[in-house]
Design a protein around this motif. Structure first.
Motif, PDB file in Angstrom:
ATOM      1  N   UNK A  92       0.749  -0.955  -0.157  1.00 15.24           N
ATOM      2  CA  UNK A  92       0.438   0.285   0.202  1.00 15.24           C
ATOM      3  C   UNK A  92       1.156   1.176   0.177  1.00 15.24           C
ATOM      4  N   UNK A  93       1.947   0.854   0.662  1.00 17.74           N
ATOM      5  CA  UNK A  93       2.678   2.318   0.468  1.00 17.74           C
ATOM      6  C   UNK A  93       3.608   2.640  -0.353  1.00 17.74           C
ATOM      7  N   UNK A  94       4.166   1.223  -0.834  1.00 22.96           N
ATOM      8  CA  UNK A  94       4.943   1.947  -2.271  1.00 22.96           C
ATOM      9  C   UNK A  94       3.516   1.897  -3.334  1.00 22.96           C
ATOM     10  N   UNK A  95       2.505   1.609  -3.537  1.00 21.72           N
ATOM     11  CA  UNK A  95       1.873   2.001  -4.633  1.00 21.72           C
ATOM     12  C   UNK A  95       0.870   2.816  -4.212  1.00 21.72           C
ATOM     13  N   UNK A  96       1.300   4.286  -3.193  1.00 17.20           N
ATOM     14  CA  UNK A  96       0.647   5.321  -3.112  1.00 17.20           C
ATOM     15  C   UNK A  96      -0.589   5.268  -2.931  1.00 17.20           C
ATOM     16  N   UNK A  97      -1.332   4.058  -2.012  1.00 19.07           N
ATOM     17  CA  UNK A  97      -2.612   3.949  -0.857  1.00 19.07           C
ATOM     18  C   UNK A  97      -2.223   5.292  -1.076  1.00 19.07           C
ATOM     19  N   UNK A  98      -1.647   4.963   0.132  1.00 24.16           N
ATOM     20  CA  UNK A  98      -0.994   6.405   1.649  1.00 24.16           C
ATOM     21  C   UNK A  98      -0.495   6.492   1.919  1.00 24.16           C
ATOM     22  N   UNK A  99       0.045   7.407   3.086  1.00 22.42           N
ATOM     23  CA  UNK A  99       1.635   8.337   2.683  1.00 22.42           C
ATOM     24  C   UNK A  99       2.192   7.787   3.779  1.00 22.42           C
TER      25      UNK A  99
END
Length: 264
Positions: A92-99
């Protein structure tokens, strides 16, 4: 054997940069540059007391949301929560879903794919069981046996750090906290492996169970995770941790979630 005690807060106070706070005028990069949308997207895992979604208000509450509120106090940053799981949080972090993702332990494996702030706290890893006989849980050496069945959450520190150290035990890996506790309560697992904060919450709310911190003690700092190659955001977060070290805000937040446990 070391049973759960209220030693948590003294341990937290020894961690450098333990408090969040407002940024100073000396910050090298403004928050406007770091978050031009003025929205901080926070990965949220339904795992009390770290995070819990209030079904009536649809709002996220818990230790991490309290920390995030303190983190952004004094700014015009809006907070947006994004559902995730510990096991898929790095993706999720890698795909920029959240910061960011709070309460995320830095492990060697995770550090290959994500970045981490300085510690925002520390907890001990232990055993929670409903069984009356607890001798076999006194040491990690005796836990590492084919006769011991342990439940843990996929992607959690318990699974990533301790499963390799007890490969002979029977591990039941589940996606979330509710499923993990169900394994123990149904008798499919002898115990769950978790951190002392969450286990203390269970005992305090359910009035059952014994928390054991096996020897040698496994203590784990917990951090804020973020995507790699975001040095400005990391520097800003670390600055907030450092600048309110003497404020006591984070200490007060942790204290809300570290009530003494009632032993069975």
């Amino acid at each position: 054997m070391k049973l759960f005690t209220s030693r948590l807060m003294s341990a937290f106070l020894l961690i450098p940069g333990f408090f969040f706070g407002q940024a100073s005028a000396a910050d090298p990069v403004s928050i406007d540059t770091i978050l031009p949308s003025h929205t901080l997207r926070v990965g949220a895992v339904n795992a009390p007391p770290w995070y819990q979604k209030d079904l009536l208000t649809n709002q996220w509450v818990g230790l991490v949301p309290d920390v995030v509120q303190a983190l952004t106090k004094g700014t015009d940053i809006k907070i947006e929560y994004v559902d995730t799981q510990w096991g898929t949080a790095v993706a999720g972090l890698q795909s920029d879903r959240f910061d960011i993702l709070g309460g995320f332990n830095k492990t060697p494996e995770r550090a290959k794919a994500a970045d981490f702030t300085r510690p925002m706290g520390s907890h001990q890893m232990g055993i929670l069981t409903l069984q009356k006989e607890t001798k076999k849980f006194e040491k990690w050496d005796t836990i590492n046996s084919p006769d011991v069945k342990l439940a843990a959450i996929d992607g959690s520190a318990a699974a990533t750090l301790l499963q390799p150290q007890a490969p002979k035990a029977q591990w039941i890996i589940v996606p979330d906290s509710d499923n993990m506790l169900l394994q123990m309560e149904s008798g499919r697992a002898d115990a769950v492996v978790n951190n002392d904060i969450q286990m203390a919450q269970y005992v305090s709310k359910r009035h059952q169970g014994t928390v054991i911190i096996p020897t040698p003690v496994k203590e784990q700092p917990t951090n804020i995770g973020l995507r790699q190659q975001r040095p400005e955001l990391k520097a800003w977060l670390d600055s907030r941790l450092e600048q309110l070290e003497k404020d006591g805000t984070l200490n007060a937040i942790w204290k809300k979630y570290t009530l003494p446990a009632t032993q069975k």
